[in-house]
Design a protein around this motif. Structure first.
Motif, PDB file in Angstrom:
ATOM      1  N   VAL A 192       0.845  -1.204   0.000  1.00 29.51           N
ATOM      2  CA  VAL A 192       0.000   0.000   0.000  1.00 29.51           C
ATOM      3  C   VAL A 192       0.880   1.254   0.000  1.00 29.51           C
ATOM      4  O   VAL A 192       0.639   2.200  -0.759  1.00 29.51           O
ATOM      5  CB  VAL A 192      -0.959  -0.001   1.222  1.00 29.51           C
ATOM      6  N   GLY A 193       1.931   1.241   0.819  1.00 25.63           N
ATOM      7  CA  GLY A 193       2.870   2.362   0.847  1.00 25.63           C
ATOM      8  C   GLY A 193       3.502   2.614  -0.508  1.00 25.63           C
ATOM      9  O   GLY A 193       3.603   3.763  -0.959  1.00 25.63           O
ATOM     10  N   ALA A 194       3.906   1.517  -1.167  1.00 26.30           N
ATOM     11  CA  ALA A 194       4.555   1.655  -2.479  1.00 26.30           C
ATOM     12  C   ALA A 194       3.584   2.223  -3.501  1.00 26.30           C
ATOM     13  O   ALA A 194       3.959   3.023  -4.364  1.00 26.30           O
ATOM     14  CB  ALA A 194       5.090   0.303  -2.938  1.00 26.30           C
ATOM     15  N   VAL A 195       2.315   1.820  -3.413  1.00 35.67           N
ATOM     16  CA  VAL A 195       1.307   2.328  -4.356  1.00 35.67           C
ATOM     17  C   VAL A 195       1.126   3.843  -4.148  1.00 35.67           C
ATOM     18  O   VAL A 195       1.118   4.608  -5.114  1.00 35.67           O
ATOM     19  CB  VAL A 195      -0.036   1.580  -4.177  1.00 35.67           C
ATOM     20  N   ILE A 196       1.007   4.271  -2.881  1.00 37.31           N
ATOM     21  CA  ILE A 196       0.828   5.702  -2.590  1.00 37.31           C
ATOM     22  C   ILE A 196       2.026   6.504  -3.104  1.00 37.31           C
ATOM     23  O   ILE A 196       1.881   7.520  -3.778  1.00 37.31           O
ATOM     24  CB  ILE A 196       0.641   5.922  -1.067  1.00 37.31           C
ATOM     25  N   LEU A 197       3.228   5.973  -2.843  1.00 33.37           N
ATOM     26  CA  LEU A 197       4.451   6.618  -3.311  1.00 33.37           C
ATOM     27  C   LEU A 197       4.446   6.754  -4.830  1.00 33.37           C
ATOM     28  O   LEU A 197       4.788   7.811  -5.383  1.00 33.37           O
ATOM     29  CB  LEU A 197       5.658   5.790  -2.839  1.00 33.37           C
ATOM     30  N   SER A 198       4.026   5.677  -5.516  1.00 34.61           N
ATOM     31  CA  SER A 198       4.042   5.690  -6.979  1.00 34.61           C
ATOM     32  C   SER A 198       3.049   6.691  -7.545  1.00 34.61           C
ATOM     33  O   SER A 198       3.269   7.248  -8.617  1.00 34.61           O
ATOM     34  CB  SER A 198       3.712   4.305  -7.530  1.00 34.61           C
ATOM     35  N   PHE A 199       1.939   6.905  -6.845  1.00 35.68           N
ATOM     36  CA  PHE A 199       0.977   7.913  -7.286  1.00 35.68           C
ATOM     37  C   PHE A 199       1.587   9.310  -7.264  1.00 35.68           C
ATOM     38  O   PHE A 199       1.346  10.143  -8.125  1.00 35.68           O
ATOM     39  CB  PHE A 199      -0.252   7.908  -6.363  1.00 35.68           C
ATOM     40  N   MET A 200       2.417   9.568  -6.237  1.00 39.00           N
ATOM     41  CA  MET A 200       2.939  10.922  -6.047  1.00 39.00           C
ATOM     42  C   MET A 200       4.137  11.224  -6.941  1.00 39.00           C
ATOM     43  O   MET A 200       4.269  12.327  -7.463  1.00 39.00           O
ATOM     44  CB  MET A 200       3.313  11.124  -4.578  1.00 39.00           C
ATOM     45  N   LEU A 201       5.018  10.225  -7.120  1.00 36.53           N
ATOM     46  CA  LEU A 201       6.258  10.468  -7.857  1.00 36.53           C
ATOM     47  C   LEU A 201       6.019  10.511  -9.355  1.00 36.53           C
ATOM     48  O   LEU A 201       5.160   9.799  -9.875  1.00 36.53           O
ATOM     49  CB  LEU A 201       7.282   9.372  -7.532  1.00 36.53           C
ATOM     50  N   GLY A 202       6.826  11.324 -10.038  1.00 33.40           N
ATOM     51  CA  GLY A 202       6.736  11.345 -11.487  1.00 33.40           C
ATOM     52  C   GLY A 202       7.111  12.696 -12.047  1.00 33.40           C
ATOM     53  O   GLY A 202       7.403  13.633 -11.298  1.00 33.40           O
ATOM     54  N   ARG A 203       7.085  12.783 -13.388  1.00 38.06           N
ATOM     55  CA  ARG A 203       7.436  14.022 -14.057  1.00 38.06           C
ATOM     56  C   ARG A 203       6.481  15.124 -13.645  1.00 38.06           C
ATOM     57  O   ARG A 203       6.792  16.294 -13.667  1.00 38.06           O
ATOM     58  CB  ARG A 203       7.371  13.823 -15.573  1.00 38.06           C
ATOM     59  N   TYR A 204       5.287  14.706 -13.299  1.00 36.66           N
ATOM     60  CA  TYR A 204       4.268  15.645 -12.860  1.00 36.66           C
ATOM     61  C   TYR A 204       3.901  15.273 -11.427  1.00 36.66           C
ATOM     62  O   TYR A 204       2.997  14.495 -11.198  1.00 36.66           O
ATOM     63  CB  TYR A 204       3.045  15.529 -13.789  1.00 36.66           C
ATOM     64  N   PRO A 205       4.627  15.825 -10.438  1.00 33.74           N
ATOM     65  CA  PRO A 205       4.444  15.376  -9.053  1.00 33.74           C
ATOM     66  C   PRO A 205       3.058  15.715  -8.521  1.00 33.74           C
ATOM     67  O   PRO A 205       2.506  16.761  -8.831  1.00 33.74           O
ATOM     68  CB  PRO A 205       5.516  16.141  -8.258  1.00 33.74           C
ATOM     69  N   VAL A 206       2.495  14.800  -7.748  1.00 36.19           N
ATOM     70  CA  VAL A 206       1.211  15.044  -7.087  1.00 36.19           C
ATOM     71  C   VAL A 206       1.465  15.074  -5.576  1.00 36.19           C
ATOM     72  O   VAL A 206       1.822  14.061  -5.010  1.00 36.19           O
ATOM     73  CB  VAL A 206       0.205  13.936  -7.436  1.00 36.19           C
TER      74      VAL A 206
ATOM     75  N   ASN B  27      -5.493   8.306 -15.643  1.00 33.53           N
ATOM     76  CA  ASN B  27      -5.298   7.760 -16.986  1.00 33.53           C
ATOM     77  C   ASN B  27      -3.881   7.300 -17.254  1.00 33.53           C
ATOM     78  O   ASN B  27      -3.648   6.474 -18.125  1.00 33.53           O
ATOM     79  CB  ASN B  27      -5.708   8.793 -18.047  1.00 33.53           C
ATOM     80  N   ILE B  28      -2.920   7.856 -16.536  1.00 33.29           N
ATOM     81  CA  ILE B  28      -1.529   7.485 -16.800  1.00 33.29           C
ATOM     82  C   ILE B  28      -0.947   6.671 -15.662  1.00 33.29           C
ATOM     83  O   ILE B  28      -0.471   5.553 -15.847  1.00 33.29           O
ATOM     84  CB  ILE B  28      -0.678   8.736 -17.070  1.00 33.29           C
ATOM     85  N   ARG B  29      -1.045   7.236 -14.444  1.00 37.03           N
ATOM     86  CA  ARG B  29      -0.348   6.581 -13.340  1.00 37.03           C
ATOM     87  C   ARG B  29      -1.051   5.317 -12.844  1.00 37.03           C
ATOM     88  O   ARG B  29      -0.411   4.303 -12.619  1.00 37.03           O
ATOM     89  CB  ARG B  29      -0.136   7.575 -12.196  1.00 37.03           C
ATOM     90  N   LEU B  30      -2.373   5.381 -12.700  1.00 41.72           N
ATOM     91  CA  LEU B  30      -3.098   4.226 -12.162  1.00 41.72           C
ATOM     92  C   LEU B  30      -2.923   2.953 -13.009  1.00 41.72           C
ATOM     93  O   LEU B  30      -2.565   1.909 -12.461  1.00 41.72           O
ATOM     94  CB  LEU B  30      -4.588   4.562 -11.974  1.00 41.72           C
ATOM     95  N   PRO B  31      -3.146   3.022 -14.363  1.00 39.13           N
ATOM     96  CA  PRO B  31      -2.961   1.789 -15.140  1.00 39.13           C
ATOM     97  C   PRO B  31      -1.535   1.234 -15.006  1.00 39.13           C
ATOM     98  O   PRO B  31      -1.337   0.030 -14.913  1.00 39.13           O
ATOM     99  CB  PRO B  31      -3.227   2.228 -16.584  1.00 39.13           C
ATOM    100  N   ARG B  32      -0.569   2.160 -14.970  1.00 34.92           N
ATOM    101  CA  ARG B  32       0.813   1.704 -14.909  1.00 34.92           C
ATOM    102  C   ARG B  32       1.124   1.045 -13.562  1.00 34.92           C
ATOM    103  O   ARG B  32       1.820   0.048 -13.500  1.00 34.92           O
ATOM    104  CB  ARG B  32       1.752   2.890 -15.153  1.00 34.92           C
ATOM    105  N   ILE B  33       0.605   1.636 -12.489  1.00 40.77           N
ATOM    106  CA  ILE B  33       0.816   1.049 -11.153  1.00 40.77           C
ATOM    107  C   ILE B  33       0.188  -0.339 -11.091  1.00 40.77           C
ATOM    108  O   ILE B  33       0.813  -1.298 -10.650  1.00 40.77           O
ATOM    109  CB  ILE B  33       0.201   1.966 -10.065  1.00 40.77           C
ATOM    110  N   LEU B  34      -1.048  -0.441 -11.574  1.00 42.54           N
ATOM    111  CA  LEU B  34      -1.736  -1.734 -11.533  1.00 42.54           C
ATOM    112  C   LEU B  34      -0.975  -2.773 -12.355  1.00 42.54           C
ATOM    113  O   LEU B  34      -0.797  -3.913 -11.923  1.00 42.54           O
ATOM    114  CB  LEU B  34      -3.172  -1.602 -12.053  1.00 42.54           C
ATOM    115  N   LEU B  35      -0.511  -2.339 -13.547  1.00 47.59           N
ATOM    116  CA  LEU B  35       0.184  -3.305 -14.395  1.00 47.59           C
ATOM    117  C   LEU B  35       1.512  -3.734 -13.757  1.00 47.59           C
ATOM    118  O   LEU B  35       1.871  -4.908 -13.787  1.00 47.59           O
ATOM    119  CB  LEU B  35       0.425  -2.727 -15.789  1.00 47.59           C
TER     120      LEU B  35
END
Lengths: 341, 256
Positions: free
Chosen positions: A23-37, A67-75
């Motif tokens: 769960v922690g890794a999923v939350i982290l993955s949502f936030m990190l990226g070229r477009y930080p959340v 549309n971008i982060r969620l599908p990638r995290i799930l995959l």
């Protein structure tokens, strides 16, 4: 060596910790990226799906997230889970600790299928389907030959897996040789490196059904897999039809491997390293090993995918990273003291 | 439970490994199968266990033919105890014993409380409860053999077939393992074991089955079957037989 004997955690605790980490890794993955959340916006967007929340974020942020982060995290989670489950299953039914998801040719078949589709300039959907179908056909061919081998069936399977794999690798090399070096060859090379970049919902939907179709039986049959590690004769005298059970487990493991490889390309090492890491944590009993391996695989690939997305300005193909991380990690595991059983 | 083998013959192509083998083992009997290497002892066991199916003749358990039984049905009647081995993965002794309950548990579930209790009881019965959480590959050969016997007990089959249970063990472990096997027979298990040691067979078994060239050479009580002539025929060695303790022990001294 004067090493302190570490207390072994009970299985339930290990699974709970792994789940929290996931769960922690999923939350982290949502936030990190070229477009930080930022965390506040993330919480708001997620809550707004259940409750009515006055938007204090911009629409792009929500778009990126779903549309971008969620599908990638799930995959990433699914592919990591599948490759680990397949490696764990193959190791058991082939009585071989060195078995990985590619041992019966699932990966080399998929690679050939993908390369062939790229050679004929097909679209990305055809590449995925061609990889999936060739992967399954390759393993079917390996089982067909393995069943006809004289002597020990398990050895026959492994040997025919090695042979057919190298045959398909040669075929893939030939496709690369005749491919157009300006566009097709880079496309093939990139596919072979493995990547989760640009995951779309469609790919996710395509992969999720064969994945579930393989993962669920593997979970249900997991305690029985133990007896296959002792060999066919012993399994049979304990009341288990070894040949039938092994075939079912191999089909399930192949299905999830083919589904993973066809959408993500070649991602090596996960299916070898994670099962062994899980063995060290919960022991070799498949009743505990299979679930632990699945969750651990999901966490691992998700974290590595974050590195692949964020480390450099350009995306690093994840297959390269898993090899860079996997190989030294494996050496650490096999040289470390204190095996658990 | 009795196990009866009627006119069992088996051949690999033109090689007739077993010819018309017939015998019966009853409740509480410990039958030792003697014979030189390659004489068909293992093949006989493999036929009885349903691992080889293309044999002539039949194996009956309490009068029921094993031919029509599924692996699961047969496993609930006959258990096999292999020589102590090293599996590809290290299991705890408890997990190894628990695998004996495969035939009682449906294909898609795991062992329940009844099975866990059975496994603990079997460990206690063989006095190896202290090994419960040790790794199977990290204990001694004798302890591994006892673990495999415990695994056969949780299978709840009353016929036990053992392939040279003491062949890789040191002297002390041989005696300890044989004492356990004998006490199981006294409890009512029907036990058939192959052995290379005629003096051990004499000391523990109450029936002897001697096989030579795929045929029954002798079948009967140890006292009437194990003699100089049998040893010469089976192994091609001349021995003197010395008897101790009212002929409860016979020692074979080779004629050098």
């Amino acid at each position: 060596m004067g090493m302190k004997k570490r207390k072994k955690l009970p299985y339930g605790t290990v699974v709970l910790i792994l789940f929290i980490l996931l769960v922690g890794a999923v939350i982290l993955s949502f936030m990190l990226g070229r477009y930080p959340v930022p965390p506040r916006e993330l919480l708001g967007i997620l809550l707004s799906k259940v409750f009515t929340v006055e938007p204090f974020w911009n629409d792009t942020m929500e778009l990126v997230l779903f549309n971008i982060r969620l599908p990638r995290i799930l995959l990433a989670c699914l592919v990591g889970c599948c490759l680990s489950a397949a490696g764990t299953a193959y190791q058991g039914v082939l009585q071989n600790p060195m078995a990985a998801p590619d041992i019966l040719g699932a990966s080399s078949g998929a690679a050939f299928g993908a390369a062939l589709a790229i050679l004929f300039n097909r679209n990305s959907w055809t590449v995925i389907i061609s990889a999936f179908v060739f992967s399954l056909m390759t393993v079917a061919l390996v089982i067909f030959i393995g069943e006809r081998s004289r002597g020990k069936k398990v050895l026959g399977l492994i040997l025919s897996g090695i042979m057919i794999s190298s045959l398909f690798s040669a075929a893939t090399s030939f496709v690369k040789l005749v491919a157009d070096p300006s566009n097709q060859l880079p496309a093939i090379t990139y596919w072979l490196m493995g990547s989760l970049a640009g995951t779309k919902r469609g790919e996710l939907l395509f992969a999720v059904f064969p994945m579930a179709g393989g993962l669920i039986p593997l979970l249900l049959l997991r305690w029985r897999i133990n007896v296959l590690t002792l060999g066919d004769d012993e399994a049979r005298t304990m009341g288990v039809n070894a040949a039938a059970l092994r075939t079912i487990v191999i089909i399930c493991a192949t299905l999830v491997t083919a589904a993973s490889v066809s959408v993500s390309g070649m991602i090596g090492w996960v299916g070898l390293v994670i099962p062994h890491f899980a063995r060290r944590m919960v022991g070799n009993n498949y009743k505990h090993l299979m679930p632990a391996s699945m969750i651990l695989g999901a966490i691992f690939l998700l974290l590595v995918d974050n590195v692949s997305r964020n480390l450099l300005a350009m995306e690093i193909p994840i297959g390269i990273l898993t090899a860079f991380i996997g190989a030294p990690f494996f050496i650490y595991l096999i040289t470390r003291e204190g095996e658990r059983y | 439970m009795s196990i009866q083998v009627n006119n069992l013959s088996f051949s690999y192509g033109d090689n007739h490994v077993l010819k018309d083998v017939s015998f019966t083992a009853n409740d509480g009997e410990l039958m030792a199968v003697l014979g030189p290497n390659g004489v068909g002892k293992s093949t006989l066991f493999r036929c009885m266990l349903g691992l080889l199916r293309e044999y002539k003749g039949e194996t009956l358990i309490n009068g029921e033919s094993t031919r029509d039984m599924s692996a699961r049905e047969l496993a609930r009647r006959v258990a096999y105890i292999p020589q102590s081995h090293y599996p590809a993965f290290n299991y705890s002794v408890f997990d190894m014993v628990l695998m004996g309950t495969m035939a009682q548990v449906s294909s898609i579930s795991s062992p329940g409380k009844r099975q866990l209790d059975l496994a603990d009881k079997a460990l206690a019965r063989l006095k190896i409860s202290h090994l419960r959480n040790r790794g199977y590959t990290q204990i001694s050969g004798g302890e591994r053999q006892l673990t495999l016997i415990a695994r056969a007990l949780v299978q709840e089959a009353k016929v036990l077939i053992m392939d040279e249970p003491t062949s890789n063990l040191d002297y002390g472990n041989q005696l300890r393992v044989m004492a356990e096997i004998k006490s199981l027979a006294e409890e009512g298990y029907t036990i058939i074991e192959s052995t290379h040691s005629p003096d051990q067979a004499f000391m523990y078994a109450n029936r002897i089955l001697a096989i030579l060239d795929g045929q029954v050479l002798a079948l009967g009580s140890p006292r009437e079957t194990i003699n100089q002539e049998l040893i010469r025929k089976l192994y091609g060695v001349d021995v003197e037989i010395h008897s101790f303790k009212n002929d409860s022990i016979r020692i074979f001294v080779p004629d050098l």
